[in-house]
Write an enzyme that holds these catalytic residues in place. Structure first.
Site, mmCIF file in Angstrom:
data_model
loop_
_atom_site.group_PDB
_atom_site.id
_atom_site.type_symbol
_atom_site.label_atom_id
_atom_site.label_comp_id
_atom_site.label_asym_id
_atom_site.label_seq_id
_atom_site.Cartn_x
_atom_site.Cartn_y
_atom_site.Cartn_z
ATOM 1 N N LYS A 169 0.647 -1.041 0.008
ATOM 2 C CA LYS A 169 -0.129 -0.109 0.022
ATOM 3 C C LYS A 169 0.718 1.173 0.154
ATOM 4 O O LYS A 169 2.194 1.357 0.299
ATOM 5 C CB LYS A 169 -0.986 0.055 1.135
ATOM 6 C CG LYS A 169 -2.108 -1.080 0.914
ATOM 7 C CD LYS A 169 -3.112 -1.060 1.955
ATOM 8 C CE LYS A 169 -4.502 -1.676 1.535
ATOM 9 N NZ LYS A 169 -5.527 -1.514 2.404
ATOM 10 N N ARG A 197 -3.478 -9.879 4.671
ATOM 11 C CA ARG A 197 -3.872 -9.903 3.074
ATOM 12 C C ARG A 197 -2.743 -9.435 2.469
ATOM 13 O O ARG A 197 -2.313 -8.353 2.550
ATOM 14 C CB ARG A 197 -5.014 -9.061 2.838
ATOM 15 C CG ARG A 197 -5.712 -9.102 1.638
ATOM 16 C CD ARG A 197 -6.755 -8.343 1.483
ATOM 17 N NE ARG A 197 -7.493 -8.335 0.302
ATOM 18 C CZ ARG A 197 -7.226 -7.535 -0.857
ATOM 19 N NH1 ARG A 197 -6.361 -6.447 -0.770
ATOM 20 N NH2 ARG A 197 -8.120 -7.447 -1.815
#
Length: 306
Positions: free
Chosen positions: A242, A276
């Site tokens: 991210k 994740r």
């Protein structure tokens, strides 16, 4: 292992979250989140996902990637047909066309936990019928009927913190107490899910790293993850590649693996139990190594200096 509070972590600095129901049957698999870390692989059947940019958009590639993730050791495969990022609304029929065939194909191949990343109740219903055992809603149950769909099934619901309308921009997010506000939001949505009939043993929470948060806010949230874990539900940390990792390290998306593994490992030590991740092999090794260090699993081989 004895539970600890955010103020009183366990010896060695490990925060052991007080999970109300740590033993979970999800789909065809059994988890003990008091001493186990689940690795969730990511399959984006989208042409515009933020990281893979359409690499698994074609149906055959999506199915092949999902099957390979299982072979690489993933406990869980998360399938999405719509990015979280702002953009035009995708027609319902198109989201169904993207998601359901992948779920059906993977369910026919494996007993791996299958989740579907969606905020639509219609997609959730079709995905569960096709073989999904988790609905991963990144909008915090924006559609109340989605909770009803999950309640009427045996599926698990992931409740994620975010503040924007689905696919709408949310510029310059502001928080007075980022972790406290996120924990309060999740607590309220847990109460809502319970009121709609989803039992607590079928709820998971995700604080939403980067979702309607800037890098400084996400880093603070990461440090204060025990405040979210203290809600008593397994925590999903979805932080792989991210922007907060890229901005913290000054790395482009292709060069964020080391930062992602460090962030995932730190999240586990601070209470997360599901991570994740894009790179399944490296992530599985990192999480299994953590389990070994924490005394939660035995070595595969133990012959050194024996």
């Amino acid at each position: 292992m004895t539970c600890a509070s955010p103020e009183h972590p366990a010896p060695g600095g490990l925060f052991v979250p007080p999970i109300a129901v740590p033993l979970r049957t999800i789909g065809g698999r059994r988890f003990d989140f008091s001493r186990q870390i689940a690795v969730m692989a990511i399959i984006n059947r989208t042409p515009d996902s933020f990281y893979d940019r359409g690499r698994t958009f074609a149906l055959d590639r999506a199915v092949a990637a999902a099957v390979q993730a299982v072979l690489d050791g993933a406990d869980w495969v998360d399938i999405g047909g719509v990015p979280f990022a702002p953009g035009p609304e995708l027609p319902l029929a198109e989201e169904l066309r993207r998601v359901v065939p992948v779920v059906e194909a993977l369910a026919a191949e494996s007993d791996v936990v299958i989740s579907v990343d969606t905020f639509r109740s219609e997609v959730a219903e079709a995905a569960i019928a096709a073989g999904a055992s988790v609905i991963n809603d990144t909008t915090g149950i924006h559609d109340p009927r989605l909770a009803d769909v999950v309640a009427d099934s045996s599926a698990t619901l992931v409740i994620t913190h975010s503040r924007a309308e689905p696919r709408k921009p949310f510029p310059r997010p502001q928080y007075l107490d980022v972790a406290g506000e996120i924990a309060a939001f999740l607590s309220a949505r847990i109460d809502f899910a319970l009121s709609r009939g989803i039992p607590e043993e079928r709820l998971i929470v995700d604080p939403g790293h980067d979702l309607n948060k800037n890098t400084a806010q996400t880093l603070e949230l990461s440090r204060r993850l025990p405040e979210v874990a203290a809600l008593g539900f397994p925590v999903l940390a979805a932080m792989s590649n991210k922007d907060f990792i890229g901005e913290t390290l000054g790395r482009d998306k292709a060069d964020r693996l080391a930062g992602s593994l460090a962030a995932a490992s730190a999240s586990v030590l601070l209470g997360a139990r599901i991570v994740r991740m894009h790179d399944v092999v490296a992530s599985v090794d990192a999480m299994r190594m953590l389990e070994g260090i924490l005394g939660w699993r035995d070595p595969v081989h133990a012959v050194h200096n024996v």
